[in-house]
Scaffold this motif. Structure first.
Motif, PDB file in Angstrom:
ATOM      1  N   VAL A   4       0.867  -1.180   0.000  1.00 24.17           N
ATOM      2  CA  VAL A   4       0.000   0.000   0.000  1.00 24.17           C
ATOM      3  C   VAL A   4       0.903   1.230   0.000  1.00 24.17           C
ATOM      4  CG1 VAL A   4      -1.679   1.284   1.386  1.00 24.17           C
ATOM      5  CG2 VAL A   4      -1.864  -1.205   1.188  1.00 24.17           C
ATOM      6  N   ASN A   5       0.572   2.210  -0.835  1.00 19.81           N
ATOM      7  CA  ASN A   5       1.351   3.448  -0.879  1.00 19.81           C
ATOM      8  C   ASN A   5       0.887   4.401   0.213  1.00 19.81           C
ATOM      9  OD1 ASN A   5       3.041   3.375  -3.516  1.00 19.81           O
ATOM     10  ND2 ASN A   5       1.018   2.657  -4.135  1.00 19.81           N
ATOM     11  N   LEU A   6       1.824   4.911   0.983  1.00 16.53           N
ATOM     12  CA  LEU A   6       1.479   5.914   1.989  1.00 16.53           C
ATOM     13  C   LEU A   6       2.126   7.238   1.624  1.00 16.53           C
ATOM     14  CD1 LEU A   6       1.841   4.074   5.416  1.00 16.53           C
ATOM     15  CD2 LEU A   6      -0.207   4.359   3.995  1.00 16.53           C
ATOM     16  N   SER A   7       1.539   8.309   2.128  1.00 17.80           N
ATOM     17  CA  SER A   7       2.098   9.633   1.925  1.00 17.80           C
ATOM     18  C   SER A   7       3.010   9.978   3.106  1.00 17.80           C
ATOM     19  CB  SER A   7       0.952  10.634   1.831  1.00 17.80           C
ATOM     20  OG  SER A   7       1.427  11.937   2.103  1.00 17.80           O
ATOM     21  N   GLY A   8       3.999  10.812   2.854  1.00 14.22           N
ATOM     22  CA  GLY A   8       4.875  11.267   3.926  1.00 14.22           C
ATOM     23  C   GLY A   8       4.103  11.975   5.028  1.00 14.22           C
ATOM     24  N   ILE A   9       2.983  12.595   4.647  1.00 11.41           N
ATOM     25  CA  ILE A   9       2.147  13.290   5.636  1.00 11.41           C
ATOM     26  C   ILE A   9       1.565  12.300   6.641  1.00 11.41           C
ATOM     27  CG2 ILE A   9      -0.007  14.630   5.874  1.00 11.41           C
ATOM     28  CD1 ILE A   9       0.833  16.019   3.249  1.00 11.41           C
ATOM     29  N   ASP A  10       1.116  11.135   6.135  1.00 13.46           N
ATOM     30  CA  ASP A  10       0.566  10.100   7.018  1.00 13.46           C
ATOM     31  C   ASP A  10       1.590   9.674   8.063  1.00 13.46           C
ATOM     32  OD1 ASP A  10      -1.711   9.942   5.349  1.00 13.46           O
ATOM     33  OD2 ASP A  10      -0.748   8.439   4.083  1.00 13.46           O
ATOM     34  N   ILE A  11       2.815   9.503   7.584  1.00 15.58           N
ATOM     35  CA  ILE A  11       3.878   8.930   8.412  1.00 15.58           C
ATOM     36  C   ILE A  11       4.221   9.832   9.600  1.00 15.58           C
ATOM     37  CG2 ILE A  11       6.364   8.326   8.345  1.00 15.58           C
ATOM     38  CD1 ILE A  11       4.464   6.266   7.191  1.00 15.58           C
ATOM     39  N   LEU A  12       3.883  11.101   9.492  1.00  8.77           N
ATOM     40  CA  LEU A  12       4.198  12.026  10.582  1.00  8.77           C
ATOM     41  C   LEU A  12       3.077  12.113  11.627  1.00  8.77           C
ATOM     42  CD1 LEU A  12       5.948  14.875   8.547  1.00  8.77           C
ATOM     43  CD2 LEU A  12       7.003  12.973   9.772  1.00  8.77           C
ATOM     44  N   LYS A  13       1.955  11.385  11.400  1.00  7.46           N
ATOM     45  CA  LYS A  13       0.798  11.487  12.307  1.00  7.46           C
ATOM     46  C   LYS A  13       0.680  10.284  13.237  1.00  7.46           C
ATOM     47  CE  LYS A  13      -2.207  14.154   9.212  1.00  7.46           C
ATOM     48  NZ  LYS A  13      -3.373  13.979   8.321  1.00  7.46           N
TER      49      LYS A  13
END
Ligand code: C2E
Ligand code: CA
Ligand code: CA
Ligand code: CA
Length: 278
Positions: free
Chosen positions: A115-124
């Motif tokens: 699944v592709n995640l965004s860098g924004i997700d990873i910071l939350k």
């Protein structure tokens, strides 16, 4: 001369305004799509050269809007990131991918999904908690769920990202560095991250057939990744000549139109039951 400059400036502005209007329209429609859960996923299989079988598939989001028609992720994901809608999309994508994977594993033992995640997700932090919870609730082995993240996504706050990625890793999920070769980070910098897989971007893979200097870059990337204990996936593999080069270089996994285009989950299930002659 001054006039021509002014004219050009006007033309340039009109183009900019149109692009801006399109972004606003997409953002507005996207908000409704998020609420309605209007996204679909296609899956593209990946072939493991080492295991000589289909080992995994990548979930790729699709959005067909009533007014806008099909909008591709390269256009709407950046808008979703700018408007804060990305994390809702990522959660919806993960939930669908987990449900589809349970079905697909009935057609192919041990299949994994990326699944592709965004860098924004990873910071939350709450997002990280929900990913771990969703995977646990799915009953699937966490190691069958791979999270693809681009290197550029992580440079914003590398220390925070690293902490979250370590939590995901500790929960058993696998991390994949996507689009390697398009950003600025080196393999040395990636060593600090708990990645298990490196995906070589198609802009490096596709010229393999004709340019030998690119071959050297890909070959040494594969060697260095192996030294770091990473499995290497080549994306954008479109023909047999490139398959042969990658095989000779020791690449672990292939993905691209040569093997199969992205397809709906049901089509992939049928394809897994009866893979085309290899
Ligand atoms: P990506 O993660 O690098 O995904 C690979 C892209 O290459 C996909 O485009 C895929 O359809 C395409 N592709 C696969 N094989 C070949 C090939 O042999 N040749 C060529 N020319 N292209 C190939 P797609 O589906 O349009 O996705 C574009 C990008 O949008 C993805 O690039 C990814 O960055 C983003 N994306 C897609 N789905 C999601 C998602 O669910 N969440 C997030 N955050 N981003 C997504
Ligand atoms: Ca990807
Ligand atoms: Ca990629
Ligand atoms: Ca890409």
């Amino acid at each position: 001369r001054a006039n021509r400059g002014a004219e050009r400036f006007t033309v340039y502005q009109v183009g900019q305004d149109e692009a801006h209007l399109r972004q606003i329209r997409v953002a507005n429609r996207l908000r409704e799509a998020v609420e309605a859960g209007a996204f679909e996923l296609l899956y593209q299989p990946k072939y493991s050269l080492r295991q000589a079988r289909i080992s995994s598939c990548e979930a790729l989001v699709r959005w067909q809007d009533e007014e806008l028609g099909p909008v591709f992720p390269d256009e709407f994901i950046p808008i979703a990131e700018q408007t804060g809608m990305i994390t809702a999309i990522s959660e919806a994508v993960l939930a669908t991918a987990l449900a589809d994977l349970a079905m697909l594993r009935e057609h192919s033992d041990g299949l994994a999904v990326s699944v592709n995640l965004s860098g924004i997700d990873i910071l939350k932090p709450p997002f990280i908690d929900r990913v771990i919870e969703q995977v646990r609730e799915s009953g699937l082995p966490a190691s069958a769920v791979v999270l693809e993240i681009t290197e550029t996504a992580m440079v914003e706050d590398l220390e925070l990202a690293r902490g979250h990625l370590l939590r995901l890793d500790a929960a058993g999920l696998a991390l994949s560095i996507d689009d390697f070769g398009t950003g600025f980070s080196s393999l040395g910098q990636l060593r600090a991250l708990p990645a298990r897989e490196l995906k070589i971007d198609r802009s490096l893979v596709q010229p393999l057939g004709d340019r030998s200097e690119d071959r050297q870059i890909v070959a040494s990337t594969i060697d260095m990744a192996h030294h770091l204990g990473l499995s290497v996936v080549a994306e954008g593999v479109e023909n047999m000549e490139i398959v042969n080069h990658l095989h000779a270089m020791g690449c672990d996994v292939l993905q691209g139109y040569f093997l199969a285009r992205p397809m709906p989950a049901e089509a992939l299930a049928a394809w897994l039951d009866e893979p085309p002659a290899q």
